[in-house]
Design a protein around this motif. Sequence first.
Motif, PDB file in Angstrom:
ATOM      1  N   GLY A  12       1.158  -1.075  -0.122  1.00 23.35           N
ATOM      2  CA  GLY A  12       0.101  -0.155   0.032  1.00 23.35           C
ATOM      3  C   GLY A  12       0.562   1.256  -0.065  1.00 23.35           C
ATOM      4  N   VAL A  13       1.939   1.489   0.452  1.00 25.63           N
ATOM      5  CA  VAL A  13       2.861   2.486  -0.497  1.00 25.63           C
ATOM      6  C   VAL A  13       3.173   2.774  -1.249  1.00 25.63           C
ATOM      7  CG1 VAL A  13       4.422   1.849   1.716  1.00 25.63           C
ATOM      8  CG2 VAL A  13       5.001   0.664  -1.238  1.00 25.63           C
ATOM      9  N   GLY A  14       2.901   2.796  -2.676  1.00 24.56           N
ATOM     10  CA  GLY A  14       2.515   2.809  -4.620  1.00 24.56           C
ATOM     11  C   GLY A  14       3.310   2.260  -4.873  1.00 24.56           C
ATOM     12  N   LYS A  15       3.579   0.621  -4.828  1.00 28.35           N
ATOM     13  CA  LYS A  15       4.296   0.097  -5.713  1.00 28.35           C
ATOM     14  C   LYS A  15       3.706   0.197  -7.175  1.00 28.35           C
ATOM     15  CE  LYS A  15       4.604  -3.228  -3.151  1.00 28.35           C
ATOM     16  NZ  LYS A  15       4.182  -2.531  -1.769  1.00 28.35           N
ATOM     17  N   THR A  16       2.465  -0.090  -6.992  1.00 28.39           N
ATOM     18  CA  THR A  16       1.474  -0.434  -8.139  1.00 28.39           C
ATOM     19  C   THR A  16       1.553   1.471  -9.009  1.00 28.39           C
ATOM     20  OG1 THR A  16       0.904  -2.592  -7.738  1.00 28.39           O
ATOM     21  CG2 THR A  16       0.141  -1.040  -9.566  1.00 28.39           C
ATOM     22  N   THR A  17       1.611   1.819  -8.273  1.00 26.36           N
ATOM     23  CA  THR A  17       1.494   2.977  -8.814  1.00 26.36           C
ATOM     24  C   THR A  17       2.509   3.732  -9.373  1.00 26.36           C
ATOM     25  OG1 THR A  17      -0.648   3.847  -6.829  1.00 26.36           O
ATOM     26  CG2 THR A  17       0.436   5.559  -8.065  1.00 26.36           C
ATOM     27  N   PRO A 213       3.607  13.549  -5.015  1.00 24.02           N
ATOM     28  CA  PRO A 213       2.008  14.579  -4.774  1.00 24.02           C
ATOM     29  C   PRO A 213       1.190  13.203  -4.510  1.00 24.02           C
ATOM     30  CG  PRO A 213       1.829  15.392  -6.573  1.00 24.02           C
ATOM     31  CD  PRO A 213       2.875  13.595  -6.416  1.00 24.02           C
ATOM     32  N   ASP A 215      -2.652  12.169  -4.523  1.00 23.04           N
ATOM     33  CA  ASP A 215      -3.496  13.238  -5.781  1.00 23.04           C
ATOM     34  C   ASP A 215      -4.497  12.288  -5.621  1.00 23.04           C
ATOM     35  OD1 ASP A 215      -4.830  13.703  -7.821  1.00 23.04           O
ATOM     36  OD2 ASP A 215      -3.114  15.210  -7.610  1.00 23.04           O
ATOM     37  N   SER A 222      -5.867   4.283 -10.683  1.00 16.35           N
ATOM     38  CA  SER A 222      -5.451   2.514  -9.951  1.00 16.35           C
ATOM     39  C   SER A 222      -6.843   2.079 -10.078  1.00 16.35           C
ATOM     40  CB  SER A 222      -4.794   3.000  -9.046  1.00 16.35           C
ATOM     41  OG  SER A 222      -5.214   3.038  -7.466  1.00 16.35           O
TER      42      SER A 222
HETATM   43  N1  LIG Z   1       0.350   9.322  -4.837  1.00 15.67           N
HETATM   44  C1  LIG Z   1      -0.949   9.133  -4.288  1.00 15.67           C
HETATM   45  N2  LIG Z   1      -2.212   9.610  -4.126  1.00 15.67           N
HETATM   46  C2  LIG Z   1      -3.045   9.767  -3.797  1.00 15.67           C
HETATM   47  N3  LIG Z   1      -3.017   7.918  -3.794  1.00 15.67           N
HETATM   48  C3  LIG Z   1      -2.472   7.422  -4.202  1.00 15.67           C
HETATM   49  C4  LIG Z   1      -0.907   8.219  -4.893  1.00 15.67           C
HETATM   50  N4  LIG Z   1      -0.216   6.469  -5.069  1.00 15.67           N
HETATM   51  C5  LIG Z   1      -1.302   5.342  -4.764  1.00 15.67           C
HETATM   52  N5  LIG Z   1      -2.217   5.522  -4.034  1.00 15.67           N
HETATM   53  C6  LIG Z   1      -3.806   5.011  -3.660  1.00 15.67           C
HETATM   54  O1  LIG Z   1      -2.813   3.998  -2.497  1.00 15.67           O
HETATM   55  C7  LIG Z   1      -3.423   3.091  -2.691  1.00 15.67           C
HETATM   56  C8  LIG Z   1      -2.309   1.834  -2.944  1.00 15.67           C
HETATM   57  O2  LIG Z   1      -1.246   2.038  -3.980  1.00 15.67           O
HETATM   58  P1  LIG Z   1      -0.308   1.298  -4.902  1.00 15.67           P
HETATM   59  O3  LIG Z   1       0.201   1.819  -5.851  1.00 15.67           O
HETATM   60  O4  LIG Z   1      -1.476   0.104  -4.659  1.00 15.67           O
HETATM   61  O5  LIG Z   1      -0.449   0.136  -3.380  1.00 15.67           O
HETATM   62  P2  LIG Z   1       0.643  -0.925  -3.548  1.00 15.67           P
HETATM   63  O6  LIG Z   1       1.607  -1.720  -4.942  1.00 15.67           O
HETATM   64  O7  LIG Z   1       2.478  -0.763  -3.494  1.00 15.67           O
HETATM   65  O8  LIG Z   1       0.218  -1.597  -2.600  1.00 15.67           O
HETATM   66  C9  LIG Z   1      -3.956   2.885  -4.100  1.00 15.67           C
HETATM   67  O9  LIG Z   1      -5.494   2.064  -3.816  1.00 15.67           O
HETATM   68  C10 LIG Z   1      -4.121   3.779  -4.881  1.00 15.67           C
HETATM   69  O10 LIG Z   1      -4.745   4.452  -5.715  1.00 15.67           O
END
Ligand SMILES: Nc1ncnc2c1ncn2[C@@H]1O[C@H](COP(=O)(O)OP(=O)(O)O)[C@@H](O)[C@H]1O
Length: 259
Positions: A12-17, A213, A215, A222
Amino acid sequence: MITIVVSSQKGGVGKTTVSINLAHSFARSGKRTLLVDADPQGSVGLSLTRQSRTLNGFYDAIGDPSCALEQLIVPTKLETLSLIPAGQCSDYELGVGAMGVSLERVKAFFHMADTQGYDVCIVDTAAGLFGVTADVLSACDAVLIPQQAEPLGVRSVPKILEALTKMRVVNPKLHVLGLVMTMVQNRLAESIEAVQAVRNLLPENMVMRTVVPRDDIFVQASAKGLPVGVMEQGAGVLAVFDNLRLEIENKTDLHSVLN
Ligand SMILES: Nc1ncnc2c1ncn2[C@@H]1O[C@H](COP(=O)(O)OP(=O)(O)O)[C@@H](O)[C@H]1O
Ligand SMILES: [Mg+2]
């Protein structure tokens, strides 16, 4: 082909994003880019094709060496961006507990990808540095570590350092690009302080200058498994990932390799 794995111990730290949007930035800059989903729960490209959940992918290639990589590649609307979904075969089925079984296959996978003429391969992984992710770290050139900008628990920094050490043990040649701070809230003192704390505690070259940021557009994107850049209101955040890409290119010899 340069392989960059996006990895962290935490979920949940944004890896996929970061993976999706960084791959999109490389592709927009004209690099032939392959985005690989190595998270068995993967959601990369969820809606790029309606059936992406049922498509074969990375784990099928790892599970069955006779699986032809060409058949796993899913083209996107952007000519320079292709992806390989996670696929059907789960970590569990692979018996990854029997360590080392998958390493040769993971290496073979990236070797095959290399022969397809890509410039860059971005690999999204599941949380944790064990199992197939450890093998991916062994087989890749560089690693980027997303870190959520939230107040650090006392154990956070030792954990981060432990992760960096683990990565270097797994692959001494791995280029550690460093942490990229995600979900940064510029109007929230705690968020800014968290970024500053990480910068104070880690060597300068271990934390990317570019921050992602927080956002809502990322949540909307996602939900669809899409890069923000293809969303109507996404133009504003394109620059963030272009900056991150440039920083990565400059940090490594990627620039000379790619240009
Ligand atoms: N920069 C960001 N701003 C707002 N929400 C984010 C951001 N990056 C990720 N998220 C949200 O946080 C959640 C986890 O992100 P995700 O990329 O799936 O993390 P991971 O792959 O590490 O588990 C998702 O719902 C995603 O949409
Ligand atoms: Mg993920």
